[in-house]
Design a protein around this motif. Structure first.
Motif, mmCIF file in Angstrom:
data_model
loop_
_atom_site.group_PDB
_atom_site.id
_atom_site.type_symbol
_atom_site.label_atom_id
_atom_site.label_comp_id
_atom_site.label_asym_id
_atom_site.label_seq_id
_atom_site.Cartn_x
_atom_site.Cartn_y
_atom_site.Cartn_z
ATOM 1 N N VAL A 11 -12.049 -5.842 31.482
ATOM 2 C CA VAL A 11 -13.080 -5.142 31.372
ATOM 3 C C VAL A 11 -13.535 -4.377 32.496
ATOM 4 C CG1 VAL A 11 -15.459 -4.605 30.192
ATOM 5 C CG2 VAL A 11 -13.572 -6.079 29.295
ATOM 6 N N LEU A 12 -13.981 -5.009 33.578
ATOM 7 C CA LEU A 12 -14.445 -4.545 34.706
ATOM 8 C C LEU A 12 -13.399 -3.437 35.507
ATOM 9 C CD1 LEU A 12 -16.136 -7.741 36.258
ATOM 10 C CD2 LEU A 12 -17.239 -5.488 35.816
ATOM 11 N N ARG A 13 -12.001 -4.066 35.434
ATOM 12 C CA ARG A 13 -11.076 -3.245 35.959
ATOM 13 C C ARG A 13 -11.253 -1.709 35.369
ATOM 14 N NH1 ARG A 13 -7.391 -7.565 37.408
ATOM 15 N NH2 ARG A 13 -7.702 -7.683 39.781
ATOM 16 N N LYS A 14 -11.173 -1.722 34.031
ATOM 17 C CA LYS A 14 -11.193 -0.604 33.255
ATOM 18 C C LYS A 14 -12.339 0.050 33.499
ATOM 19 C CE LYS A 14 -9.428 0.943 28.885
ATOM 20 N NZ LYS A 14 -9.229 0.637 27.438
ATOM 21 N N ARG A 15 -13.670 -0.375 33.185
ATOM 22 C CA ARG A 15 -14.838 0.414 33.106
ATOM 23 C C ARG A 15 -15.304 0.749 34.746
ATOM 24 N NH1 ARG A 15 -19.083 2.401 33.071
ATOM 25 N NH2 ARG A 15 -20.559 2.444 31.512
ATOM 26 N N VAL A 16 -15.208 -0.357 35.543
ATOM 27 C CA VAL A 16 -15.590 0.194 36.893
ATOM 28 C C VAL A 16 -14.813 0.401 38.029
ATOM 29 C CG1 VAL A 16 -17.104 -1.062 38.661
ATOM 30 C CG2 VAL A 16 -17.505 -1.561 36.434
ATOM 31 N N GLY A 17 -13.573 -0.240 38.089
ATOM 32 C CA GLY A 17 -12.581 0.140 38.874
ATOM 33 C C GLY A 17 -12.079 -1.273 39.633
ATOM 34 N N ASP A 18 -11.432 -1.147 40.618
ATOM 35 C CA ASP A 18 -10.889 -2.358 41.514
ATOM 36 C C ASP A 18 -12.333 -2.996 42.062
ATOM 37 O OD1 ASP A 18 -8.274 -1.979 40.947
ATOM 38 O OD2 ASP A 18 -7.889 -0.935 42.715
ATOM 39 N N GLU A 19 -11.775 -4.200 42.395
ATOM 40 C CA GLU A 19 -13.030 -4.957 43.019
ATOM 41 C C GLU A 19 -13.532 -4.339 44.261
ATOM 42 O OE1 GLU A 19 -11.564 -8.938 43.775
ATOM 43 O OE2 GLU A 19 -13.611 -9.829 44.051
ATOM 44 N N GLY A 20 -14.802 -4.276 44.316
ATOM 45 C CA GLY A 20 -15.437 -3.710 45.688
ATOM 46 C C GLY A 20 -15.542 -2.036 45.338
ATOM 47 N N HIS A 21 -14.826 -1.652 44.487
ATOM 48 C CA HIS A 21 -15.197 -0.201 44.270
ATOM 49 C C HIS A 21 -16.459 0.180 43.681
ATOM 50 C CE1 HIS A 21 -14.397 3.965 43.117
ATOM 51 N NE2 HIS A 21 -14.785 3.458 42.019
ATOM 52 N N VAL A 22 -17.131 0.842 44.184
ATOM 53 C CA VAL A 22 -18.431 1.545 43.730
ATOM 54 C C VAL A 22 -18.261 2.769 42.848
ATOM 55 C CG1 VAL A 22 -20.831 2.217 44.087
ATOM 56 C CG2 VAL A 22 -19.500 0.557 45.723
ATOM 57 N N THR A 23 -18.719 2.747 41.638
ATOM 58 C CA THR A 23 -18.476 3.810 40.528
ATOM 59 C C THR A 23 -18.957 5.328 41.315
ATOM 60 O OG1 THR A 23 -20.390 3.151 39.515
ATOM 61 C CG2 THR A 23 -18.239 2.612 38.677
ATOM 62 N N ALA A 24 -18.461 6.305 40.948
ATOM 63 C CA ALA A 24 -18.925 7.586 41.361
ATOM 64 C C ALA A 24 -20.419 7.966 41.120
ATOM 65 C CB ALA A 24 -18.206 8.892 40.902
ATOM 66 N N ASP A 25 -20.934 7.383 40.308
ATOM 67 C CA ASP A 25 -22.551 7.500 39.723
ATOM 68 C C ASP A 25 -23.234 6.584 40.535
ATOM 69 O OD1 ASP A 25 -21.831 5.141 38.420
ATOM 70 O OD2 ASP A 25 -22.102 6.187 36.556
ATOM 71 N N GLY A 26 -22.554 5.530 41.517
ATOM 72 C CA GLY A 26 -23.404 4.434 42.122
ATOM 73 C C GLY A 26 -24.027 3.229 41.268
ATOM 74 N N LEU A 27 -23.440 3.296 39.994
ATOM 75 C CA LEU A 27 -24.159 2.501 39.230
ATOM 76 C C LEU A 27 -23.554 1.028 39.165
ATOM 77 C CD1 LEU A 27 -25.002 4.195 35.852
ATOM 78 C CD2 LEU A 27 -26.461 3.619 37.695
ATOM 79 N N PHE A 28 -22.176 1.063 39.372
ATOM 80 C CA PHE A 28 -21.591 -0.408 39.232
ATOM 81 C C PHE A 28 -20.632 -0.647 40.298
ATOM 82 C CE2 PHE A 28 -22.366 0.619 34.746
ATOM 83 C CZ PHE A 28 -23.181 -0.534 34.457
ATOM 84 N N SER A 29 -20.429 -1.789 40.711
ATOM 85 C CA SER A 29 -19.304 -2.366 41.624
ATOM 86 C C SER A 29 -19.397 -3.887 41.284
ATOM 87 C CB SER A 29 -19.541 -2.153 43.208
ATOM 88 O OG SER A 29 -20.556 -3.234 43.465
#
Ligand code: FES
Length: 235
Positions: free
Chosen positions: A113-131
């Motif tokens: 779920v994290l990979r799909k919703r947020v991206g790879d480990e350590g990646h910060v989403t473009a809106d800055g909300l999640f990593s």
């Protein structure tokens, strides 16, 4: 352990807020003269929290200056402990437990779920909300699988309730901390499986309740009369 380096992009400077400066002075005063370096972890932790859960080089150097320590000594501490983030993280920083009990209960599905919703480990989403990052046991194995988000635990996760949790956080909706399936603390999901003659299957056995039937086999050792009378609900 993986190599831990400071982020390439660093802020120009770091200064504690007046409130945190006052807090740091009290923290340093807890130690005898000449032993102020003992406050290094608590000051780094405060600096990290002030900076959105990551430690910059100027923050590390500021702590070194305040504790009269060489920069390298403080850098050693910051790079050794994985509780210190050396790169910026999302506003909601998810630490996913991937240790055996959580893995056996589905942490790989939560990771998907994290990979799909947020991206790879350590990646910060473009809106800055999640990593997110994967960590070792966070001590909530009874309610596996689980994650820590900032300072709070979220347990008994499924891909569905976890995705909903992330969506609620992103939308600013209130979220429930702890178990996501409604159990209190780490009580058994389906009611008690032992000591039921003392506490009842729902765990709420009241003092003076009717004694168990003679053929009740749910407890390995039948309680004595005194034990039964003295039994108190634990909550
Ligand atoms: S194994 Fe996940 S909290 Fe202990």
């Amino acid at each position: 352990m993986s190599v831990r380096r400071l982020a390439e992009k660093q802020p120009e400077s770091f200064e504690f807020t007046p409130e945190n400066k006052a807090w740091a002075a009290k923290e340093i005063a807890k130690y005898p003269p000449g032993r102020q370096a003992s406050a290094v972890i608590s000051l780094l932790w405060r600096a990290q929290k002030q900076s959105g859960y990551w430690l910059s080089r100027p923050a590390i150097e500021k702590v070194a200056e305040m504790l009269d320590m060489p920069n390298i000594r403080v850098l050693e501490v910051a790079t050794f402990y994985t509780m210190f983030n050396l790169e910026p993280v999302g506003r909601y920083y998810v630490q996913l437990c991937g240790t055996t009990p959580c893995m056996l209960c589905g942490s790989e599905d939560i990771k998907a779920v994290l990979r799909k919703r947020v991206g790879d480990e350590g990646h910060v989403t473009a809106d800055g909300l999640f990593s997110w990052t994967e960590v070792e046991c966070l001590g909530a194995c009874c309610n596996a699988p689980m994650v820590q988000i900032n300072d709070d635990y979220y347990e008994d996760l499924t891909p569905e309730n976890f995705l909903r949790l992330l969506d609620d956080l992103a939308a600013g909706r209130p979220v429930k901390k702890g178990s996501q399936i409604g159990r209190v603390s780490s009580e058994p999901v389906g009611g008690l499986t032992s000591l039921t003659t003392l506490y009842g299957a729902d765990g709420r056995g009241a003092k003076g309740s009717a004694p168990p039937p003679a053929n009740d086999q749910t407890s390995a050792v039948a309680p004595t009369r005194d034990a039964h009378n003295d039994a108190k609900p634990r909550r």
